[in-house]
Enzyme design. Structure first.
Site, mmCIF file in Angstrom:
data_model
loop_
_atom_site.group_PDB
_atom_site.id
_atom_site.type_symbol
_atom_site.label_atom_id
_atom_site.label_comp_id
_atom_site.label_asym_id
_atom_site.label_seq_id
_atom_site.Cartn_x
_atom_site.Cartn_y
_atom_site.Cartn_z
ATOM 1 N N CYS A 2 42.368 36.916 33.969
ATOM 2 C CA CYS A 2 41.513 36.554 34.745
ATOM 3 C C CYS A 2 42.087 35.148 35.702
ATOM 4 O O CYS A 2 43.048 34.743 35.079
ATOM 5 C CB CYS A 2 40.100 36.261 33.866
ATOM 6 S SG CYS A 2 39.383 37.524 33.143
ATOM 7 N N ARG A 45 37.304 37.688 37.567
ATOM 8 C CA ARG A 45 37.160 38.361 36.304
ATOM 9 C C ARG A 45 37.890 39.839 36.369
ATOM 10 O O ARG A 45 37.826 40.638 37.287
ATOM 11 C CB ARG A 45 35.879 38.719 35.965
ATOM 12 C CG ARG A 45 35.881 39.492 34.576
ATOM 13 C CD ARG A 45 34.308 39.814 34.140
ATOM 14 N NE ARG A 45 34.333 40.587 32.693
ATOM 15 C CZ ARG A 45 33.371 41.460 32.601
ATOM 16 N NH1 ARG A 45 32.630 41.942 33.488
ATOM 17 N NH2 ARG A 45 33.546 41.965 31.378
ATOM 18 N N ILE A 48 37.657 43.160 30.493
ATOM 19 C CA ILE A 48 38.502 43.630 29.302
ATOM 20 C C ILE A 48 37.254 44.331 28.502
ATOM 21 O O ILE A 48 37.596 45.643 27.976
ATOM 22 C CB ILE A 48 39.078 42.823 28.618
ATOM 23 C CG1 ILE A 48 39.975 41.906 29.317
ATOM 24 C CG2 ILE A 48 39.735 43.382 27.635
ATOM 25 C CD1 ILE A 48 41.262 42.788 29.970
ATOM 26 N N ASN A 70 38.758 32.954 30.244
ATOM 27 C CA ASN A 70 40.138 33.496 31.033
ATOM 28 C C ASN A 70 41.032 34.208 29.532
ATOM 29 O O ASN A 70 41.560 33.462 28.643
ATOM 30 C CB ASN A 70 41.068 32.687 31.755
ATOM 31 C CG ASN A 70 42.289 33.461 31.894
ATOM 32 O OD1 ASN A 70 42.488 34.578 31.888
ATOM 33 N ND2 ASN A 70 43.215 32.780 32.119
ATOM 34 N N GLY A 71 40.894 35.580 29.391
ATOM 35 C CA GLY A 71 41.668 36.021 28.404
ATOM 36 C C GLY A 71 40.803 37.033 27.495
ATOM 37 O O GLY A 71 39.928 37.735 27.942
ATOM 38 N N ASP A 92 28.251 43.218 25.005
ATOM 39 C CA ASP A 92 29.136 43.355 24.085
ATOM 40 C C ASP A 92 30.472 42.570 24.588
ATOM 41 O O ASP A 92 31.563 43.297 24.124
ATOM 42 C CB ASP A 92 29.365 44.884 23.896
ATOM 43 C CG ASP A 92 30.427 45.155 22.533
ATOM 44 O OD1 ASP A 92 30.294 44.605 21.848
ATOM 45 O OD2 ASP A 92 31.478 46.150 22.701
#
Length: 254
Positions: A2, A45, A48, A70-71, A92
């Site tokens: 991101c 974004r 993930i 980010n990550g 979630d």
């Protein structure tokens, strides 16, 4: 992957958009915009986890706290279980777990995060940016007397800084040792938040103060530890299996 960007000290959605446009390749799934009277913040974004409900920023109920990530937080499921009964989750995604930990345990509760990440939190008159232990996810910033700019890539900052020059000392460092010293970059005035560090910005009477501190403690070697080779091999195997299991829990590869 991101991309984060923001201006602190003044609200400027125009400058924010310039930085975000420069890093649009970092996230095709959503553009999230946040802000307040003294800052503009946003992100691109790459989803993930929980693509439908994980758009950022994540906000507290009163909108006092805004969180960008980010990550990826590898241990978010375990952390979420520990928050049962203290927070009602609406998604979630791991970003909401970061928000819930911050609301329950405060800033230092985020030391429990494991993963590759850069977290940015806005809370009233404070802004915090935290980079993961190994610095896998980048964050660059530049400061002036009354404002700070940050971005996941240096070229985002180049869109809004009035003048930029090559940092000659950093250029010399690269020629001699292959990399800039400390947290400097090859662009004068642009710095990199060191791995495992916390950048704090406080606003008081329309003025900003900045400081960088170590956030995550470095692991310490235990010279008195004893054991046989088989024990160490088994422990290493266990740690590798755990690490791989945590890193393959996302909906897509990061």
């Amino acid at each position: 992957m991101c991309g984060l960007a923001g201006i602190v000290g003044v609200r400027s959605d125009t400058d924010l958009r310039k930085m975000l446009d420069a890093i649009s390749h970092r996230g095709p799934d959503d553009v999230g915009i946040g802000g307040g009277e003294w800052f503009s913040a946003g992100m691109h974004r790459l989803a993930i986890r929980d693509r439908e409900h994980g758009n950022q920023p994540l906000r507290s109920e009163a909108n006092r706290v805004q969180v960008f990530l980010n990550g990826e937080i590898y241990n978010y499921k375990q952390l979420r279980q520990g928050l049962a009964g203290h927070y009602r989750f609406a998604s979630d995604c791991d970003t909401e777990v970061v928000l819930a930990i911050y609301l329950k345990h405060g800033l230092w509760g985020l030391r429990r995060l494991e993963g590759m990440f850069c977290v940015v939190v806005f809370d009233a008159d404070c802004m915090y940016a935290i980079r993961d232990r190994f610095g896998i996810k980048p964050l660059y910033f530049a400061t002036a007397t009354d404002r700070l700019w940050y971005c996941s890539e240096k070229k985002g900052l180049l869109q809004v800084l009035s003048a930029t020059r090559v940092d000659l000392q950093s250029a010399a460092d690269v020629a001699v040792q292959g990399y800039p010293s400390d947290h400097f970059t090859h662009i004068e005035g642009v710095k990199s938040l060191p791995p495992g560090s916390l950048l704090t910005v406080n606003r008081s009477a329309d003025r900003l103060s900045f400081c960088i501190d170590r956030f995550f403690e470095r692991p310490r070697r235990n010279p008195t530890r004893t054991g046989n080779l088989g024990d160490y091999v088994e422990e290493l195997r266990h740690l590798l299996v755990r690490s791989i299991s945590l890193q393959t829990a996302g909906e897509i590869a990061c």
